[in-house]
Write a protein that holds these residues in place. Sequence first.
Motif: not given
Ligand SMILES: [Zn+2]
Length: 331
Positions: A173, A156, A152, A305, A301
């Motif tokens: 991801d 990003h 992840s 997370h 987001h």
């Molecule tokens: Zn994410």
Amino acid sequence: MDQDGQKDEPETVSCGNSKCRSKIVPGDDHDGDENSGTKKRKKKKSQKTTKRRELMSFSELPEYMRDNEFILNYYRADWSIRDAFFSVFSFHNESLNVWTHLLGFILFVGLTVANIMHHDKFFPVDAKSPGNVTRWPFFVFLGGSMFCLLASSICHLFCCHSKDLNVFLLRIDYAGITAMIITSFFPPIYYIFQCTPRWYFIYLAGITSMGIFTIITLFTPSLSSPKYRGFRALLFASMGLFGIVPAVHALVVNWGNPQRNVTLVYELAMAVFYLVGTGFYVGRVPERLKPGWFDRVGHSHQIFHVFVVLGALSHYAAALLFLDWRDHVGC
Ligand SMILES: [Zn+2]
């Protein structure tokens, strides 16, 4: 591209290829004064470097980067790999998305190392006797969590490079999320059903097959189109729902276990963290309420997370309890 990135190294490397030259110093080839030419090149080069690293608004983004219309500014787009890598130290709208999972990854590496140093019984000779229970299902879960968190963070950080890399990293991801879901099943199922191997074999083989099928689906171009979004969502949901079967089974066979309630609280906490996190993710709250206010800090987001890391930590605590319990009672 990264090749361009290397060509734009300040001062030391000149911009030799025609594509780069035409962008930076048009018509500069025949500058009589070498020093002034070099200075101009450096100035223009630094202007171009600055420009290439400029953050953009949503309306300026290429199509592949348009995902959340409520986040208005601080986007990176079409950055070189090198620039994207070093942007881990700057403050854009993906910074906290990268760091929340990068710190989670580091935390899980620490937990894994601490557990490895404490135990040396990955494959003990008599894995069923008290105090001698095998640890591998516990480490499978730690491995799956680390893969998910690292994949992840990488996604990003580098998804702003190009459309192709963006699509590929998004699949990685999703594969990471799948790996985290599958491996989360290993400690509870293995330790609860260790004395009746056919059950842990059936359940673990079932969830692993579903996970492998999901990953194959994610990497099959024809099944990754928007048309199959519902199908993909169904796959993820069915992996989660699959857990209900062994959970009910485990409750029935362990109803009299005094640790039942404690492990249930941890697993319930995990479920709540994941559900609340997913709610933020799907609802795009709070940025939907005040577009532009949460571009760099506080958008959905990032909250998602944080909840994923909290959910994984709850499951870690529950997994430790399952392990300690089986270590105590044996078979
Ligand atoms: Zn994410």
